[in-house]
Design an enzyme around this catalytic site. Structure first.
Site, PDB file in Angstrom:
ATOM      1  N   ASP A   8     123.098  15.994  13.084  1.00  0.00           N
ATOM      2  CA  ASP A   8     123.295  15.471  11.741  1.00  0.00           C
ATOM      3  C   ASP A   8     124.540  14.584  11.809  1.00  0.00           C
ATOM      4  OD1 ASP A   8     123.120  15.168   8.940  1.00  0.00           O
ATOM      5  OD2 ASP A   8     124.558  16.791   8.653  1.00  0.00           O
ATOM      6  N   ASP A  10     126.867  13.313   8.736  1.00  0.00           N
ATOM      7  CA  ASP A  10     127.952  13.724   7.839  1.00  0.00           C
ATOM      8  C   ASP A  10     128.297  15.192   8.025  1.00  0.00           C
ATOM      9  OD1 ASP A  10     128.061  11.192   6.681  1.00  0.00           O
ATOM     10  OD2 ASP A  10     126.533  11.685   5.211  1.00  0.00           O
TER      11      ASP A  10
END
Length: 215
Positions: A8, A10
């Site tokens: 991922d 963020d």
């Protein structure tokens, strides 16, 4: 054997959580609804559209379709202005180290993010060319917690799902990885401590040999 890492963006690769929070706080103020750090936890990992839906749902607020679209546009403008100055100093602890681990062990790496600004952010961090596979919010029909983003990443890496590890910091991302059949490691977010195969405070704690012994 592990042959693929899917990250991922963020909260795992880059620290933009505060930027997102401030942007949604401005939108909440314009909507005249409650929003704080605690409520913000419900938005982590969601697409922009799903985040606004969740914000409205949490406050039992209804707006027109036209207002909804305009608030999405405005949130993105606010967010992009806030992240305009980010650079390599915003890269989270352990990222460079885990990329070296991947290189050393011939492991493919990919980004699997809900953000539609993922490529722009990676360019600002000078990491864009480091990830040959970048799946972002512009490339999926079904956002997290649907596993589409991770499945596409694995497919483009030409790796089997059970050969990949997903690194996530949000509940929606954990659910997406689990639904897709991926091994998943929770990063930084203490709320994930008992929800994943393994929890680490940062990517610097990850040890490939130790992990492979457990699986």
């Amino acid at each position: 054997m592990i042959n693929g890492f899917i990250f991922d963006l963020d909260g795992v690769i880059v620290n933009t959580e505060e930027h997102h929070y401030k942007a949604w706080k401005e939108i909440a103020n314009k909507l005249n609804v409650d929003f704080n750090k605690s409520l913000n936890e419900n938005l982590k990992g969601l697409s922009r559209k799903e985040s606004l839906k969740k914000l409205l749902e949490l406050n039992k607020k209804k707006i027109s379709e036209n207002e909804f679209v305009n608030f999405l546009i405005e949130k993105n403008k606010i967010y992009k202005s806030l992240i305009d100055g980010i650079d390599e100093t915003n890269i989270l602890d352990g990222v460079q180290n885990i990329l070296k681990i991947a290189d050393k062990n011939n492991i493919s790496v990919a980004i699997g993010s809900s953000s539609k600004n993922a490529k722009m952010i990676l360019k600002k961090l000078n990491l864009y060319n480091r990830f040959k596979i970048i799946i972002d919010g512009n490339m999926v029909t079904n956002p997290k917690p649907d596993p589409e983003v991770f499945i596409k990443a694995a497919k483009l890496m030409r790796k089997k799902i059970d050969e990949c590890i997903v690194f996530e910091d949000a509940v929606s991302g954990i659910i997406a990885a689990e639904r897709g059949g991926f091994k998943v490691i929770g990063v930084r977010n203490l709320n994930l401590k008992n929800r994943t195969d393994q929890f680490i405070n940062s990517l610097s704690e990850f040890r490939l040999d130790d992990y492979e012994k457990k699986i």
